[in-house]
Write a protein that holds these residues in place. Structure first.
Motif, mmCIF file in Angstrom:
data_model
loop_
_atom_site.group_PDB
_atom_site.id
_atom_site.type_symbol
_atom_site.label_atom_id
_atom_site.label_comp_id
_atom_site.label_asym_id
_atom_site.label_seq_id
_atom_site.Cartn_x
_atom_site.Cartn_y
_atom_site.Cartn_z
ATOM 1 N N GLU A 221 0.835 -1.216 0.000
ATOM 2 C CA GLU A 221 0.000 0.000 0.000
ATOM 3 C C GLU A 221 0.861 1.254 0.000
ATOM 4 O O GLU A 221 0.432 2.312 -0.422
ATOM 5 C CB GLU A 221 -0.945 -0.020 1.213
ATOM 6 N N ARG A 222 2.097 1.109 0.493
ATOM 7 C CA ARG A 222 3.061 2.225 0.475
ATOM 8 C C ARG A 222 4.342 1.721 -0.176
ATOM 9 O O ARG A 222 4.617 0.526 -0.161
ATOM 10 C CB ARG A 222 3.372 2.683 1.914
ATOM 11 N N HIS A 232 -1.832 -1.520 -6.466
ATOM 12 C CA HIS A 232 -2.041 -0.128 -6.027
ATOM 13 C C HIS A 232 -0.951 0.840 -6.475
ATOM 14 O O HIS A 232 -1.202 2.036 -6.576
ATOM 15 C CB HIS A 232 -2.097 -0.066 -4.494
ATOM 16 N N LEU A 233 0.268 0.362 -6.693
ATOM 17 C CA LEU A 233 1.389 1.296 -6.852
ATOM 18 C C LEU A 233 1.905 1.403 -8.285
ATOM 19 O O LEU A 233 2.986 1.929 -8.532
ATOM 20 C CB LEU A 233 2.530 0.918 -5.895
ATOM 21 N N GLY A 234 1.132 0.906 -9.241
ATOM 22 C CA GLY A 234 1.438 1.182 -10.653
ATOM 23 C C GLY A 234 2.438 0.250 -11.306
ATOM 24 O O GLY A 234 2.900 0.547 -12.417
ATOM 25 N N HIS A 275 -1.543 8.344 -16.306
ATOM 26 C CA HIS A 275 -1.834 8.312 -14.870
ATOM 27 C C HIS A 275 -0.511 8.506 -14.134
ATOM 28 O O HIS A 275 0.558 8.436 -14.759
ATOM 29 C CB HIS A 275 -2.470 6.975 -14.470
ATOM 30 N N ASP A 278 3.081 6.143 -9.958
ATOM 31 C CA ASP A 278 3.052 5.315 -8.747
ATOM 32 C C ASP A 278 1.636 4.935 -8.320
ATOM 33 O O ASP A 278 1.379 4.642 -7.160
ATOM 34 C CB ASP A 278 3.782 6.026 -7.600
ATOM 35 N N SER A 279 0.696 4.966 -9.264
ATOM 36 C CA SER A 279 -0.648 4.504 -8.902
ATOM 37 C C SER A 279 -1.209 3.654 -10.041
ATOM 38 O O SER A 279 -0.824 3.804 -11.204
ATOM 39 C CB SER A 279 -1.569 5.685 -8.606
ATOM 40 N N THR A 280 -2.113 2.761 -9.684
ATOM 41 C CA THR A 280 -2.661 1.819 -10.661
ATOM 42 C C THR A 280 -4.075 2.242 -11.034
ATOM 43 O O THR A 280 -4.966 2.235 -10.183
ATOM 44 C CB THR A 280 -2.706 0.401 -10.046
ATOM 45 N N LYS A 282 -7.767 1.804 -12.205
ATOM 46 C CA LYS A 282 -8.647 0.624 -12.136
ATOM 47 C C LYS A 282 -10.032 0.948 -12.673
ATOM 48 O O LYS A 282 -10.444 2.104 -12.665
ATOM 49 C CB LYS A 282 -8.796 0.189 -10.665
#
Ligand code: SF4
Ligand code: SF4
Length: 334
Positions: A221-222, A232-234, A275, A278-280, A282
């Motif tokens: 998550e981080r 979550h982090l791409g 995007h 560092d993010s996915t 969805k």
């Protein structure tokens, strides 16, 4: 022994990081490594002593066909602006646009090699509104064409060899040049985007130390968490063609091992994924960028099954920055 392969290396619109990466080649003696591999660096803007008139004379000789050239290497994107004139990048001391030099030298070279995603596709240099009209040698992102045109073939018969990556791994560059030196790189050794298959037929996902977390969809998550960074982090390691986790960097690292999601820097257009890196993104909770070769329905089915079967150890460690639950000790013999 064959005569050494003469390599001319030019830098255009890039950061120079691919040359810096090359200097991290796994050897205590870089010049000796080149010599042993049958490679002679005719000139490189940062590694050679020659400058000014000496270099211009060399380029002139090659461009005019008075001196043969085995390999033209270009690092950095080709800047066609403004308005196709190429005057955003004049080769110092010549007053002539770099794109003109590259066109003339490529016409003489036995092989033409794009080092880095800038030279291959335009890369970071072509990002945003692309005010410099940057492109790659034979591609503009995923569209064939670029500076030299889709139909270009060097005198040796190959199209531009795209050693994509931002930066490239020194091993990818050296192995490609070595293969050219011993005549063992054929068209069949390049993938559909003209990247050497010895590294492009792999995925960054192969050999990632987070594979157990991926299997159970136990997600970080981080950035400091140990879990898989796809959800979550791409992370695009399941789609990015490269052997970064099996051919490590500096002998021991990779982006994912350092806690960074793979941003697929070997792929055309990676610089503008649409995007945050560092993010996915969805849709209905399902990542848009599914693993290569995996149908969506299977991904959804396997993910929900995997999540329901995730061991407590994997679940807890995925969101920690160190192992908080060690693996149980089991007897491994009957
Ligand atoms: S590909 Fe990346 S590292 Fe290489 S020159 Fe371009 S921006 Fe720099
Ligand atoms: S972090 Fe990326 S490369 Fe590693 S297992 Fe997850 S998806 Fe694959």
């Amino acid at each position: 022994m064959n005569a050494p392969l003469d390599v001319l290396w030019l830098q255009s619109g890039g950061c120079g990081g691919c040359s810096m990466s090359l200097l991290c080649a796994d050897t205590p003696d870089f010049p000796a490594l080149l010599a042993d591999a049958g490679l002679r660096l005719l000139w490189h803007p940062s590694l050679s002593r020659a400058s000014g008139d000496e270099v211009t004379a060399l380029l002139d000789e090659i461009a005019n066909g008075r001196r043969p050239l085995d390999v033209l290497v270009v690092e950095g994107a080709l800047l066609r602006g403004p308005n196709g004139s190429g005057r955003f990048h004049l080769l110092a001391g010549t007053g002539v646009p770099m794109i003109s030099w590259v066109r003339r030298l490529a016409a003489q070279a036995r092989h033409v090699v794009a080092v880095g995603s800038c030279a291959a596709w335009g890369g970071v240099t072509a990002g945003g509104a692309n005010p410099t009209e940057a492109c790659g040698l034979q591609y503009e992102d995923e569209l064939a064409g670029g500076l030299l045109g889709a139909g270009f073939r060097a005198a040796g018969g190959l199209p531009v060899v795209n050693i994509a990556g931002c930066p490239t791994h020194p091993g990818w560059v050296l192995e490609t040049l070595m293969a050219l030196a011993d005549g063992s790189l054929a068209a069949a050794d390049l993938d559909a985007l003209q990247r050497p298959r010895f590294y492009a037929d792999q995925l960054v996902h192969h050999g990632c130390t987070r594979n157990e977390y991926y299997e159970f969809k136990a997600s970080a998550e981080r950035p400091s968490d140990l879990g898989c960074m796809m959800e979550h982090l791409g992370c695009k390691g399941t789609q990015a063609h490269a052997d970064c986790n099996t051919r490590l960097w500096n002998g021991e690292g990779s982006c994912t091992r350092g806690g960074y999601a793979c941003i697929s820097c070997t792929e055309p257009g990676f610089q503008e994924p649409g995007h945050a890196f560092d993010s996915t993104p969805k849709l209905a909770g399902i990542p848009i960028g599914l693993p290569t070769d995996m149908p969506k329905a299977w991904f959804v089915a396997l993910s929900s099954l995997a999540k329901s079967a995730t061991p407590r150890r994997v679940k807890q460690n995925a969101v920690a920055d160190h192992v908080v639950v060690p693996p149980a000790i089991r007897r491994t013999r009957k």
